[in-house]
Design a protein around this motif. Structure first.
Motif, PDB file in Angstrom:
ATOM      1  N   CYS A 373       0.820  -1.118  -0.057  1.00 45.78           N
ATOM      2  CA  CYS A 373       0.047   0.021   0.062  1.00 45.78           C
ATOM      3  C   CYS A 373       0.994   1.298   0.124  1.00 45.78           C
ATOM      4  CB  CYS A 373      -0.825   0.131   1.193  1.00 45.78           C
ATOM      5  SG  CYS A 373      -2.025   1.527   1.227  1.00 45.78           S
ATOM      6  N   VAL A 374       0.900   2.165  -0.993  1.00 39.66           N
ATOM      7  CA  VAL A 374       1.429   3.408  -1.070  1.00 39.66           C
ATOM      8  C   VAL A 374       0.849   4.615  -0.560  1.00 39.66           C
ATOM      9  CG1 VAL A 374       2.967   4.625  -2.882  1.00 39.66           C
ATOM     10  CG2 VAL A 374       2.937   2.234  -3.189  1.00 39.66           C
ATOM     11  N   LEU A 375       1.259   5.149   0.303  1.00 38.86           N
ATOM     12  CA  LEU A 375       0.988   6.484   0.808  1.00 38.86           C
ATOM     13  C   LEU A 375       1.404   7.724   0.228  1.00 38.86           C
ATOM     14  CD1 LEU A 375       1.243   6.097   4.585  1.00 38.86           C
ATOM     15  CD2 LEU A 375      -0.788   5.216   3.120  1.00 38.86           C
ATOM     16  N   ASP A 376       0.253   8.425  -0.387  1.00 35.93           N
ATOM     17  CA  ASP A 376       0.765   9.761  -0.892  1.00 35.93           C
ATOM     18  C   ASP A 376       0.922  10.750   0.216  1.00 35.93           C
ATOM     19  OD1 ASP A 376       0.589  12.513  -1.872  1.00 35.93           O
ATOM     20  OD2 ASP A 376      -0.555  12.005  -3.509  1.00 35.93           O
ATOM     21  N   MET A 377       1.889  11.050   0.659  1.00 39.53           N
ATOM     22  CA  MET A 377       2.574  11.915   1.957  1.00 39.53           C
ATOM     23  C   MET A 377       1.861  13.306   1.777  1.00 39.53           C
ATOM     24  SD  MET A 377       3.729   9.507   3.468  1.00 39.53           S
ATOM     25  CE  MET A 377       4.582  10.610   5.060  1.00 39.53           C
TER      26      MET A 377
END
Ligand code: NAD
Ligand code: AHE
Ligand code: ZN
Ligand code: ZN
Length: 379
Positions: A373-377
């Motif tokens: 799961c990639v988080l857009d920071m």
């Protein structure tokens, strides 16, 4: 507004206590000191190891801390004496440093580096043994020398890989941990030869990257082992040729694998972090030459065991950290391999969320359908 030399206040997910939901806080990030780099983190994925430390089972886990170690971003500013990166450079933070000067780096025998490990293991920077993070004056520990669940982080210059600015950061953030670990376990640690038989315990991101590495190394059979049978469909796309669910067998899993492979596999990889399966993985290897690589991270107090006879009769037990890759030198090379479509990355990304949704992302880790799961920071 220029931020160089200033304290930056930004959002970060703080783990105040083990197992308690992370809290999005306004965190003060101090400017980088000599030999340090402050990075604007744009994307950060979650690795099982973040969940492990958050669970309280990591002997090096200190709280409160900012977790996260699989990320990509842009250099905001650098401290005195930093020459290899400058503001604007696209980078991947590396929890496994590479100073090129210490006895580990010079040995030619390992990717481990001794320059800053003593500080990163206790959540501080090497210069003054202090943290660069605080919330209303209270220091917050760093984690693995990376702390990427923050919009800005400070790392040692030996822990930064400068990458091709054209590479999509929302994808190549994965090259900060799980994918290189699996590929390198095969290519660097085991050195799997064409025609080999391989068994992989655990088909998460790390196990699937082992499968991908084994396929490119020319393995003839790649046996995936997982208690979630749904994993097989996905695993086929990464090179797994056969699937075994231990729950569907009466016999111990090592016997099942030995029977399937005329005496055992040439190479096995434990990608779960379960000490019992580490033993099974060793014991399903072929007498005389079978090599088993421990990749999974086991909890504090856990120990491995087997009959010494297993080793006397030629099986070899090994382990790997970051797949044996020299981080600063080889992460940029892995990015190029991705850009040339020689390794997969996109295929491991099953979910995309924002920093404020990080607790949901931790919940997803236990969902069989989630790889990374990639988080857009900054959304
Ligand atoms: N050595 C390193 O440098 C390094 C780097 C990254 C991750 N890791 C470690 O590697 C491990 C795997 O990481 P991941 O992100 O792929 O995790 P993950 O949770 O995504 O994958 C684990 C897989 O193991 C399976 N599994 C769980 N229990 C099982 C059992 N009893 N028998 C068979 N299968 C079982 C799960 O169904 C899952 O598919 C973790 O322990 C992580 O901490 C180590
Ligand atoms: N603090 C943990 C160490 C866990 C561990 O082994 N970490 C791996 C990387 S896992 C990445 O997802 C590693 O690189 N180890 C070598 C090192 O930390 O120098 C514990 O003590 O259990
Ligand atoms: Zn990791
Ligand atoms: Zn070094």
């Amino acid at each position: 507004m220029a931020t160089q030399g200033q304290v930056i206040t930004c959002k970060a997910a703080v783990a105040w206590e083990p197992k308690k939901p992370l809290v999005i806080e306004d965190v003060q990030v101090a400017p980088p000191q000599a030999g340090e780099v402050r990075i604007k983190i744009l994307y950060s994925a979650l690795c099982h190891t973040d969940g492990y430390t958050w669970s309280g089972k990591d002997p090096e886990g200190l709280f409160p801390c900012i977790l996260g170690h699989e990320a990509a971003g842009i250099v905001e500013s650098v401290g005195e004496g930093v020459t290899e990166v400058q503001p604007g450079d696209h980078v991947i933070p590396c929890y496994q440093a590479e100073c090129r000067e210490c006895k580990f780096c010079k040995s030619g025998k390992t990717n481990l580096c001794g320059k800053v490990r003593i500080a990163t293991g206790v959540g501080v920077m090497i210069n003054d043994r202090k943290s660069r993070f605080s919330v209303n004056g209270k220091p917050i520990y760093h984690f693995m020398g990376t702390s990427t669940f923050s919009q800005y982080t400070v790392v040692h210059d030996v822990s930064v890989a400068k990458i091709d600015p054209v590479a999509p950061l929302e994808k190549v953030c994965l090259l900060g941990c799980g994918v290189p670990t699996g590929l390198g376990a095969v290519w660097n640690t085991a050195k799997v030869e064409p025609g080999s038989t391989v068994a992989i315990f655990g088909l998460g991101t790390v196990g699937l990257a082992v499968a991908e590495g084994a396929k490119t190394a020319g393995a003839s059979r790649i046996i995936g082992i997982d208690i979630n049978s749904k994993k097989y469909d996905v695993a086929k796309n990464f090179g797994v040729t056969e699937f075994v669910n231990p729950k569907e067998h009466e016999k111990p899993i090592q016997e099942v694998i030995v029977d399937l492979t005329d005496g055992g596999v040439d190479y096995s990889f434990e990608c779960i972090g379960n000490v019992h399966l580490m033993r099974d993985a060793l014991e399903c290897c072929h007498k005389g030459w079978g090599t088993s690589v421990i990749v999974g991270v086991a909890a504090s107090g856990e120990e491995i065991s087997t009959r010494p006879f297993q080793l006397v009769t030629g099986r070899v037990w090994k382990g790997t950290a970051f797949g044996g890759f020299k981080s600063r030198t080889q992460v940029p090379w892995l990015v190029q391999k991705y850009m040339h479509k020689e390794i997969k990355v996109d295929e491991y990304i099953t979910h995309k969320l924002t920093l404020s949704e990080i607790n949901k992302a931790f919940d997803l880790m236990h969902d069989g359908g989630c790889l990374r799961c990639v988080l857009d920071m900054h959304k």
